[in-house]
Design an enzyme around this catalytic site. Sequence first.
Site, PDB file in Angstrom:
ATOM      1  N   SER A 235       0.831  -1.217   0.000  1.00 62.15           N
ATOM      2  CA  SER A 235       0.000   0.000   0.000  1.00 62.15           C
ATOM      3  C   SER A 235       0.862   1.263   0.000  1.00 62.15           C
ATOM      4  O   SER A 235       0.613   2.196  -0.780  1.00 62.15           O
ATOM      5  CB  SER A 235      -0.969   0.005   1.178  1.00 62.15           C
TER       6      SER A 235
ATOM      7  N   HIS B  15      -1.847  -8.889   1.808  1.00 64.62           N
ATOM      8  CA  HIS B  15      -1.518  -7.628   2.509  1.00 64.62           C
ATOM      9  C   HIS B  15      -2.641  -7.339   3.518  1.00 64.62           C
ATOM     10  O   HIS B  15      -2.908  -8.155   4.389  1.00 64.62           O
ATOM     11  CB  HIS B  15      -1.317  -6.535   1.456  1.00 64.62           C
TER      12      HIS B  15
ATOM     13  N   HIS C  51       6.036 -12.857   6.829  1.00 62.52           N
ATOM     14  CA  HIS C  51       6.224 -11.452   6.463  1.00 62.52           C
ATOM     15  C   HIS C  51       7.320 -11.320   5.408  1.00 62.52           C
ATOM     16  O   HIS C  51       8.253 -12.126   5.378  1.00 62.52           O
ATOM     17  CB  HIS C  51       6.598 -10.600   7.694  1.00 62.52           C
TER      18      HIS C  51
ATOM     19  N   ARG D  14       3.834  -5.190  16.569  1.00 57.65           N
ATOM     20  CA  ARG D  14       2.433  -4.763  16.535  1.00 57.65           C
ATOM     21  C   ARG D  14       1.539  -5.893  17.041  1.00 57.65           C
ATOM     22  O   ARG D  14       0.483  -5.645  17.621  1.00 57.65           O
ATOM     23  CB  ARG D  14       2.033  -4.365  15.098  1.00 57.65           C
TER      24      ARG D  14
ATOM     25  N   ASP E 160      -1.722  -8.786  11.671  1.00 52.93           N
ATOM     26  CA  ASP E 160      -3.093  -9.207  11.379  1.00 52.93           C
ATOM     27  C   ASP E 160      -3.533 -10.426  12.182  1.00 52.93           C
ATOM     28  O   ASP E 160      -4.725 -10.716  12.262  1.00 52.93           O
ATOM     29  CB  ASP E 160      -3.231  -9.505   9.881  1.00 52.93           C
TER      30      ASP E 160
END
Length: 473
Positions: free
Chosen positions: A277, A307, A353, A362, A408
């Site tokens: 993105s 993504h 990743h 995160r 995620d």
Amino acid sequence: MVFLRGVSALSRLRSRVSQQSSLSNSVRWLQTQSSSDLDLHSQLKELVPEQQERLKKLKAEHGKVQLGNIAVDMVLGGMRGMTGLLWETSLLDPDEGIRFRGLSIPECQKLLPAAKPDGEPLPEGLLWLLLTGKVPSKAQVDALSQELRSRAVVPDYVFKAIDALPVSAHPMTQFATGVMALQVQSEFQKAYEKGIPKSKYWEPTYEDALSLIARVPLVASYVYRRIYKDGNFIAMDDSLDYGGNFSHMLGFNSPQMQELMRLYVTIHSDHEGGNVSAHTGHLVGSALSDPYLSFAAALNGLAGPLHGLANQEVLLWIKSVVDECGENITKEQLKDYVWKTLNSGKVVPGFGHGVLRKTDPRYTCQREFALKHLPDDPLFQLVSKLYEVVPPILTELGKVKNPWPNVDAHSGVLLNYFGLTEARYYTVLFGVSRSIGICSQLIWDRALGLPLERPKSVTMEWLENYCKKTKVA
Ligand code: NMX
Ligand code: MLT
């Protein structure tokens, strides 16, 4: 109070930061205040010439320094490991994870102003940090919150453009359509048509970027309420900050959900420049497409399952585990389910990743949030079991470079716990947050006068011939 809290944490960090020369140039520990200090635009105006000089010097003195060799594997392998982009707002370390202008996520949690004592960082503070490289005071963050609220006005035709789509259209399609419709108000496009000089490009880019960041929560919450709440829309609350207001407009007013939204928007905002993105936004922006066009393009990349859509995929996958095996699934059953997924040719969403080689920080901060607020939630416990079960299986596959969870893997169970159960909507939340990182860098792209992005491509035949020649030589 927050200012003092920031300063004491600051002094603890300073000694460590001073040892990291790479950070000292990018993070400015400035906390003084005057009226223009409260205005983000004035702050940037001071920084722009300084940073333009810095880039000029870098080019003149080190323009010919080699950054490594390009191997055929890199050309065939999605440019992995190829350094080819300038991205000022954040930098990703494969082992440590993301640093926003030099600050790790735990450091941001300590230093950035919060809505309440020891609360999660306010995303406006992160925006200030990304744009200026400075940790803002609470007063600066409050001024920016106010500015964003005043820019948060969405014309009716934007909602009509969304309404033209079937309500069953994917939320990301509806969201990206709304962002495209916002483009009608682009200040950059108007200024360019009038012939604005290159040295001033960053100013209308700033206007568009700030307005876009301010407006996307309204568009995103419209999409949510249209699809899931019978079009029963909720107006903005002028007393709330950016994250709190977004949560409110979606229909979630518990203080815990508002804190989650602040944390969520902060940590998803930026992940250096090479992710799909961010890279898309930067590439499209390099053609002098305005921030709305650039960000809408970025959203279409975010909507892909490898993504941003992975956050939707994770919760749907977890729910399919529960449907088949129940909430109290054993680790053995979970292993079988993971193998079943892999053997059917699918990826395990939320793991792996392109750059990271350890657990995503995160993920870790969301896990800490869950341990504090929902330790007994069955889905959180399932996510914790996955943390133990999945990495050894992915390692056993032998080809996965990073078996550890990414951002995620965790976000869905937190949202689900607080009532935002509609997984198909989750990538829109990621998109709102990513506007902050992509738009911040777009302002710097124009301020630094970065050129059109146009890498060279080659054919297989070209590569075969080149490799033959290299072998002979
Ligand atoms: N499950 C199964 N296989 C995987 C996984 C996974 N979670 N991760 C990597 N692999 C496979 C990958 O498909 C590839 O297989 P093949 O050679 O047969 O094509 C092989 O392992 C090597 O891939 P890597 O070099 O480890 O990973 P790459 O950099 O190509 O891709 C991802 C990175 C993130 C696309 C990949 O790990 C993946 O598909 N993960 C699951 C989807 C996901 O969670 N995406 C979200 C990423 C974070 N975000 O928000 O964007
Ligand atoms: C992101 O946040 O953009 C993802 O982790 C993907 C990436 O960095 O490549």
